[in-house]
Design a protein around this motif. Structure first.
Motif, mmCIF file in Angstrom:
data_model
loop_
_atom_site.group_PDB
_atom_site.id
_atom_site.type_symbol
_atom_site.label_atom_id
_atom_site.label_comp_id
_atom_site.label_asym_id
_atom_site.label_seq_id
_atom_site.Cartn_x
_atom_site.Cartn_y
_atom_site.Cartn_z
ATOM 1 N N PRO A 189 7.915 4.707 -1.796
ATOM 2 C CA PRO A 189 6.752 3.837 -1.943
ATOM 3 C C PRO A 189 7.061 2.440 -1.390
ATOM 4 O O PRO A 189 8.149 1.901 -1.627
ATOM 5 C CB PRO A 189 6.512 3.815 -3.459
ATOM 6 N N GLY A 190 6.123 1.886 -0.631
ATOM 7 C CA GLY A 190 6.320 0.579 -0.016
ATOM 8 C C GLY A 190 6.802 0.659 1.425
ATOM 9 O O GLY A 190 6.650 -0.294 2.198
ATOM 10 N N ASP A 191 7.383 1.792 1.823
ATOM 11 C CA ASP A 191 7.818 1.965 3.224
ATOM 12 C C ASP A 191 6.624 1.899 4.157
ATOM 13 O O ASP A 191 5.555 2.458 3.878
ATOM 14 C CB ASP A 191 8.465 3.349 3.430
ATOM 15 N N TRP A 192 6.810 1.245 5.302
ATOM 16 C CA TRP A 192 5.813 1.330 6.360
ATOM 17 C C TRP A 192 6.076 2.596 7.173
ATOM 18 O O TRP A 192 7.235 2.901 7.485
ATOM 19 C CB TRP A 192 5.868 0.119 7.281
ATOM 20 N N VAL A 193 5.020 3.322 7.493
ATOM 21 C CA VAL A 193 5.170 4.566 8.256
ATOM 22 C C VAL A 193 4.088 4.647 9.326
ATOM 23 O O VAL A 193 3.032 4.015 9.231
ATOM 24 C CB VAL A 193 5.046 5.827 7.367
#
Lengths: 340, 340
Positions: free
Chosen positions: B92-96
């Motif tokens: 959660p919070g990762d940019w993808v």
């Protein structure tokens, strides 16, 4: 053949054809024959090769050879004998092949296409215009160099009953490739299987893209890896719908497009979605290797591994109807005009 | 962004477009968002890439990806953040970045296209949908791997003011190639030269094949060695008339053909007479090397050697008009929809 002639007949371009050539687009002329100067030779042309490519040379548009000029004899490959020569390497009596014209005599400066041939090695000199000529060489280098088909692949050939197409299919079969042909009419389709050994044949007559596409899907259940395209138009469009990823299309001719308004290739988006390649091919790419190709084809014919049909019509006064057989599909083999 | 949402809006395919898509071919839906199961992730999509390729996915015909199903959100590349994850490598919070859909939230099983991105290294996350995304990567691998243009060659790019075209032209210029672009309108043509550094620009607007052909002849006095084709139709037909021997045409898109009856490529006979090659190209061929390509493009942008314009429209309720800008040419750079 030893008397120097004074006149000869030529099949001359009188008007640029608009669509299908009319008889009035040509005329027969009787002209005086000159003697060869230094660097020239005079040939008596015994046989002329009538090819679809000739149609392209009659239009006034950019191409790989200049257009036939109005008033000039129509360009064609010929086989004949040297009558008189101003060039050391050509002697009177030699058999030669060259890109000359539909004319009884040619006075020319030999170019890269003019070369001696050994007619003692073949059943008929016409073989140099068919199996061992531009047509057979087109098939030979198209298969062995450009296409390089493998066992396990599926090849679709259009114009498959034609001189190039039937040879391409047989050469690919010799390499273990599955070969499907498209031709016009039930007789030609039967001949593809019974005479030329194709695995399957599709009759394009009376079919639209959808109907042809359904037939191709049925004949090529694993899709198409290689296409040898001689026809274009709806044949090519229906074919494009069934190519596999990384398919290669060898574009050798577009006979359906030569006369009149182009239908156009409407399914080239398939090249993108299949990351496929369409490559134009001219046998002249391999002009340096023609003797090697002719030898290989002659060997296959001698071994009974390759069949090559000729359809010979007689007399320069039959040049027009013989040429037109290429476009109504009524020729029964490589179209040759006998001028002897 | 840390609260798990309960509903999100999606831009859904309501009917298969016949020709140019109509507003009624789509609808906005508000749907409940589920929680990711094992192997799934839930993303909040902040930016959506609007590309011509999307048009192709709306038709029910064989392509490199399955058609978008009626009632499904329209497929598109997105950049966003992970909200909840059932996959270890996505937190959660990762940019993808991924090939998801025009929707505020995507609940998906990550495939080869889904990968983390480092937004701290770029001025805006949108760069991953433009210069460093599918569009920039298409240009990068198209030039560096497929086309490999050389100094001394002439490259013609159609759709040259578009996101892919402008990038292709600049990348080829960096290799010393002479680059000519075709675009719609005087403003775009001026921009090709002043902003993107092309050597010449041709305005296709209001021109038929003959007029366009004359302009191409004037802009390419030594003929065309390489073509990067994004448009098709009369652009491609006029281009084919000026290709050099052994020319290579990279077929990347056919935007003029995507909506309605195909015009067809009527001059593919030029492929034969010039022994030229037309190769379909999809950036997915290089999916394993996307990180390498993104890095190379980011470096060129950082060095000021590559310009990449974005045109950002805001809100999922603007999805339809923003998408349609691709087809009337009113976008002023890579078309991006901002859903944040």
């Amino acid at each position: 053949m030893t008397d120097t002639p004074t006149t000869g007949r030529r099949f001359v371009l009188a008007a640029r054809p608009d669509g299908l050539p009319k008889e009035s687009d040509f005329r027969l002329e009787e002209v005086a024959i000159g003697a060869p100067g230094p660097g020239q030779i005079l040939t008596r042309n015994h046989y002329v090769s009538l090819d679809p490519a000739i149609r392209g040379w009659l239009d006034d548009r950019p191409s790989y050879l200049p257009p036939v000029a109005l008033g000039d004899a129509v360009r064609a490959s010929t086989v004949g004998t040297v009558i008189a020569s101003g060039v050391d390497r050509f002697k009177p009596g030699d058999w030669v092949m060259g890109l000359n014209a539909i004319e009884e005599y040619s006075l020319v400066t030999p170019n890269a296409y003019m070369h001696p041939i050994d007619v003692s090695q073949v059943p008929s000199p016409t073989l140099y215009l068919s199996a061992m000529g531009a047509v057979g060489l087109t098939a030979w280098f198209g298969v062995s160099e450009v296409m390089q088909p493998q066992a396990g692949q599926t090849l679709l050939v259009s114009g498959a009953a034609g001189a190039v197409g039937s040879c391409v299919g047989q050469l690919a079969k010799l390499r273990g490739t599955r070969v499907v042909g498209i031709a016009g009419g039930a007789d030609k389709c039967r001949k593809l299987i019974d005479h030329f050994g194709f695995d399957a044949a599709i009759d394009y007559r009376g079919k639209d893209v959808e109907a042809l596409s359904a037939d191709i899907a049925a004949a090529c259940p694993e899709g198409i890896d290689l296409v040898y395209e001689n026809v274009g138009g709806i044949c090519l469009d229906a074919t494009l719908l069934h190519i596999n990823h990384y398919a290669r299309i060898i574009l050798c001719g577009l006979i359906s497009e030569y006369n009149g308004e182009s239908y156009g290739a409407r399914n080239i988006w398939q090249l993108i979605v299949k990351t496929a390649t369409m490559r134009g091919y001219l046998v002249s790419e391999f002009v340096d290797r023609f003797p090697e190709g002719s030898k290989a084809i002659a060997a296959l014919i001698a071994e009974g591994k390759l069949r090559f049909d000729e359809h010979v019509e007689k007399g320069i006064d039959n040049a027009y109807p013989a040429f037109m057989r290429l476009f109504d599909g009524s020729n029964r083999g490589k179209m040759i005009l006998d001028l002897s």
